[in-house]
Design an enzyme around this catalytic site. Structure first.
Site, mmCIF file in Angstrom:
data_model
loop_
_atom_site.group_PDB
_atom_site.id
_atom_site.type_symbol
_atom_site.label_atom_id
_atom_site.label_comp_id
_atom_site.label_asym_id
_atom_site.label_seq_id
_atom_site.Cartn_x
_atom_site.Cartn_y
_atom_site.Cartn_z
ATOM 1 N N ASP A 210 0.956 -1.089 0.054
ATOM 2 C CA ASP A 210 0.048 0.072 0.099
ATOM 3 C C ASP A 210 1.036 1.200 0.007
ATOM 4 O OD1 ASP A 210 -2.316 1.285 0.227
ATOM 5 O OD2 ASP A 210 -2.347 1.570 2.195
ATOM 6 N N SER A 235 -6.733 5.166 0.395
ATOM 7 C CA SER A 235 -7.400 3.732 -0.090
ATOM 8 C C SER A 235 -8.782 3.540 -0.034
ATOM 9 C CB SER A 235 -6.497 2.698 0.340
ATOM 10 O OG SER A 235 -5.179 2.823 0.289
ATOM 11 N N GLN A 285 -5.889 -1.985 -6.377
ATOM 12 C CA GLN A 285 -6.563 -1.189 -5.651
ATOM 13 C C GLN A 285 -7.204 -0.067 -6.238
ATOM 14 O OE1 GLN A 285 -4.768 2.114 -2.691
ATOM 15 N NE2 GLN A 285 -4.371 0.121 -1.658
#
Length: 293
Positions: A210, A235, A285
């Site tokens: 991430d 996110s 993502q």
């Protein structure tokens, strides 16, 4: 072992407080919320604690529901959805202040033989030819909304040796580029003894996944991101597929791109390759991408 690496390992060593309920510390954050990779990694640790040792995660799908409070502990509750002969499924909910902040579903499987192929590893320079983040980031201090961001970023990344293949988005703001980014990364240290196990490598890989994934979205629009103040992002969801064994204390190439962005949401895809060219992990993502008004 570097103290910050030990801190990262301690961060992922959750405290069991009841059957299938665990508690984790929060990492000091450079933004006023918990780092998404931390929550995802801790949730995966919690799920792994409830699965037999002969099964490892092969995929996870997760949603970020609320900003996490970096000043409070996080409680993870695990539901044992199914235990089959070859596969197992777990659902994890992360809770702070009585509210769910994150949810994850993970599937586990026993290793077995079968058909195998993969796409080739993209070209990239050797990591040793690139400057580590601790040398690179101070060069951009004048571009950041707060000069103190450099010190905070370096503290957050001391456990990870992160090396940008190309200019990071905060260094090319104002100049749209191909929506693709690459970084090499590995731990600043070696996992040994009880800490050296497949679950640890998978969960730390989840933590790192991430860190730079949405860079490719920013590059497409010549945006520097939250560090330069020209974009507000977060996110929204995060999915990973673990294909082959890998070690996070050896170099991994994280190759990312963005096929689209729209409606203040950007989609990013990532692939992690071992140095010898094996595709280890795939990541997708969608992130919030708002332009301040």
């Amino acid at each position: 072992m570097h103290a910050t690496l030990q801190y990262l390992l301690d961060l992922l060593d959750l405290e069991p407080i009841e059957q299938d309920i665990f508690r984790g510390e929060s990492h000091a954050s450079v933004i006023p919320r918990v780092f998404g990779g931390q929550v995802a990694a801790q949730a995966l640790v919690a799920a792994c604690r409830t699965v037999p040792d002969d099964r490892l995660p092969h995929s996870l799908h997760s949603y970020f529901l609320r900003p996490g409070d970096p000043g409070a502990r996080i409680v993870y509750t695990v539901d044992r959805i199914r235990d089959g002969r070859s596969f197992a499924t777990r659902r994890v909910v992360a809770v702070q202040h009585g509210q769910a902040i994150f949810t994850l579903s993970a599937s586990f499987a026993r290793p077995e033989e079968g058909l195998e192929h993969q796409e080739p590893m993209p070209d990239a320079p050797d990591p040793e030819s690139l400057p580590p983040a601790e040398e690179l980031l101070p060069r951009y201090a004048d571009l950041f909304v707060d000069p103190g961001v450099v010190d905070l970023l370096l503290q957050a990344r001391q456990a990870i040796d992160l090396r940008y293949v190309n200019e990071p988005p905060f260094g090319t703001a104002g100049s749209p580029r191909e929506p693709r980014a690459q970084v090499w990364f590995k731990l600043n240290g070696e996992l040994t003894g009880k800490q050296d196990n497949a679950v640890a490598h998978l969960c730390i890989g989840t933590y790192v996944s991430d860190m730079t994934l949405l860079d490719s979205v920013l590059l497409a629009h010549g945006r520097g991101g939250w560090m330069t103040g020209d974009t507000v992002g977060a996110s929204l969801d995060h999915a990973m597929w673990f294909h082959r064994p890998f070690r996070v204390d050896e170099w991994l190439l994280y190759d990312t791109d963005s096929p689209t962005s729209q409606s203040a949401r950007g989609l990013a895809r990532g692939r992690m390759f071992t140095r010898d060219g094996r595709l280890a992990v795939s990541v997708i993502q969608e992130g919030l991408m708002r332009v301040p008004r």
